[in-house]
Design an enzyme around this catalytic site. Structure first.
Site, PDB file in Angstrom:
ATOM      1  N   HIS A   1      40.294  29.204  36.275  1.00  0.00           N
ATOM      2  CA  HIS A   1      39.838  29.935  35.085  1.00  0.00           C
ATOM      3  C   HIS A   1      41.018  30.182  34.132  1.00  0.00           C
ATOM      4  CE1 HIS A   1      35.626  30.933  35.459  1.00  0.00           C
ATOM      5  NE2 HIS A   1      35.754  31.483  36.647  1.00  0.00           N
TER       6      HIS A   1
ATOM      7  N   GLN B   1      37.331  35.499  31.649  1.00  0.00           N
ATOM      8  CA  GLN B   1      35.891  35.788  31.829  1.00  0.00           C
ATOM      9  C   GLN B   1      35.475  37.082  31.149  1.00  0.00           C
ATOM     10  OE1 GLN B   1      36.007  34.993  36.323  1.00  0.00           O
ATOM     11  NE2 GLN B   1      33.940  34.401  35.739  1.00  0.00           N
TER      12      GLN B   1
ATOM     13  N   HIS C   1      39.647  28.935  42.394  1.00  0.00           N
ATOM     14  CA  HIS C   1      38.630  29.117  41.349  1.00  0.00           C
ATOM     15  C   HIS C   1      39.164  30.018  40.231  1.00  0.00           C
ATOM     16  CE1 HIS C   1      34.190  29.634  40.227  1.00  0.00           C
ATOM     17  NE2 HIS C   1      34.788  30.556  39.496  1.00  0.00           N
ATOM     18  N   GLU C   2      39.827  31.129  40.603  1.00  0.00           N
ATOM     19  CA  GLU C   2      40.312  32.058  39.566  1.00  0.00           C
ATOM     20  C   GLU C   2      41.495  31.481  38.796  1.00  0.00           C
ATOM     21  OE1 GLU C   2      38.208  34.165  38.967  1.00  0.00           O
ATOM     22  OE2 GLU C   2      37.224  34.221  40.911  1.00  0.00           O
TER      23      GLU C   2
ATOM     24  N   CYS D   1      29.719  31.547  40.002  1.00  0.00           N
ATOM     25  CA  CYS D   1      30.685  32.080  39.033  1.00  0.00           C
ATOM     26  C   CYS D   1      29.970  33.081  38.129  1.00  0.00           C
ATOM     27  CB  CYS D   1      31.248  30.923  38.202  1.00  0.00           C
ATOM     28  SG  CYS D   1      32.411  31.437  36.924  1.00  0.00           S
ATOM     29  N   LEU D   2      30.597  34.230  37.893  1.00  0.00           N
ATOM     30  CA  LEU D   2      29.965  35.245  37.032  1.00  0.00           C
ATOM     31  C   LEU D   2      29.700  34.720  35.622  1.00  0.00           C
ATOM     32  CD1 LEU D   2      31.848  38.481  38.148  1.00  0.00           C
ATOM     33  CD2 LEU D   2      29.385  38.081  38.311  1.00  0.00           C
TER      34      LEU D   2
ATOM     35  N   GLY E   1      35.740  37.712  42.867  1.00  0.00           N
ATOM     36  CA  GLY E   1      36.898  37.373  42.061  1.00  0.00           C
ATOM     37  C   GLY E   1      36.530  37.419  40.592  1.00  0.00           C
TER      38      GLY E   1
HETATM   39 NI    NI Z   1      34.274  32.001  38.020  1.00  0.00          NI
END
Ligand code: NI
Length: 186
Positions: free
Chosen positions: A142, A51, A138-139, A96-97, A46
């Protein structure tokens, strides 16, 4: 299509809520394609717009990338997504990236229903459980300027951030690459 740079915590864009997209046009679709390309290139499941330093409410998710390269049958591209229903509880280990190498369990709803627009601007409803439910939450967090450490208890967050800042130091000193390979991060 382009692979975009990932903003790393504590970059301010990650704690800034995004704005709704008013018109889903060609420019929006180009951005969605770049976001998608970036997610697959970094082996993410995701990725949310902030991000990659963009404050439009857009995210992409693929919780079941196929064995065949180029299989995108599990791809979701969501514009202005909102959770309209939550049910149950699950504790899931997330990464998480924007937090390289940090993996921690987080409490989430076990099932969610999300309303959004697709890449053509048409309303869609997505229902998910297990990893898909976690990824959606989660997204969308964000897009609200909320990161997964915000979902941890104060003590756990403190310990997690301490470890994360050590990782960030070694990234900044060039001692290690930003992203490790082959992890299903969000
Ligand atoms: Ni993330």
């Amino acid at each position: 299509m382009a692979v975009l740079d990932i903003s790393l915590y504590p970059d301010q864009v990650l704690t800034t809520p995004g704005s709704d997209v008013e018109t889903v046009d060609e420019d929006t679709r180009r951005f969605i394609d770049d976001l998608t390309e970036t997610m697959y290139t970094l082996n993410g499941v995701g990725l949310a717009a902030n991000q990659v330093n963009d404050l439009r409410r857009i995210c992409v998710i693929d919780t079941r990338p196929g064995d065949q390269p180029g299989d995108r049958s599990g791809l979701l591209q969501l514009v202005n997504p909102r959770i309209v229903h939550r049910q149950g509880h699950v504790r899931w280990e997330e990464g998480c990236l924007s937090f390289p190498d940090l993996f921690e369990s987080v409490d989430r709803a076990a099932k969610v229903r999300v309303e959004a627009l697709d890449r053509e601007g048409k309303p869609i409803t997505v229902e998910g459980e297990e990893l898909l439910a976690v990824a959606l939450q989660h997204e969308i967090d964000h897009l609200d300027g909320v990161v997964f450490v915000d979902r941890m208890s104060r003590l756990k967050r403190k310990m997690a951030l301490k470890r994360y800042y050590r990782t960030l130091e070694s990234i900044k000193s060039g001692a290690r690459p930003v992203h490790s390979e082959g992890k299903g991060v969000l």
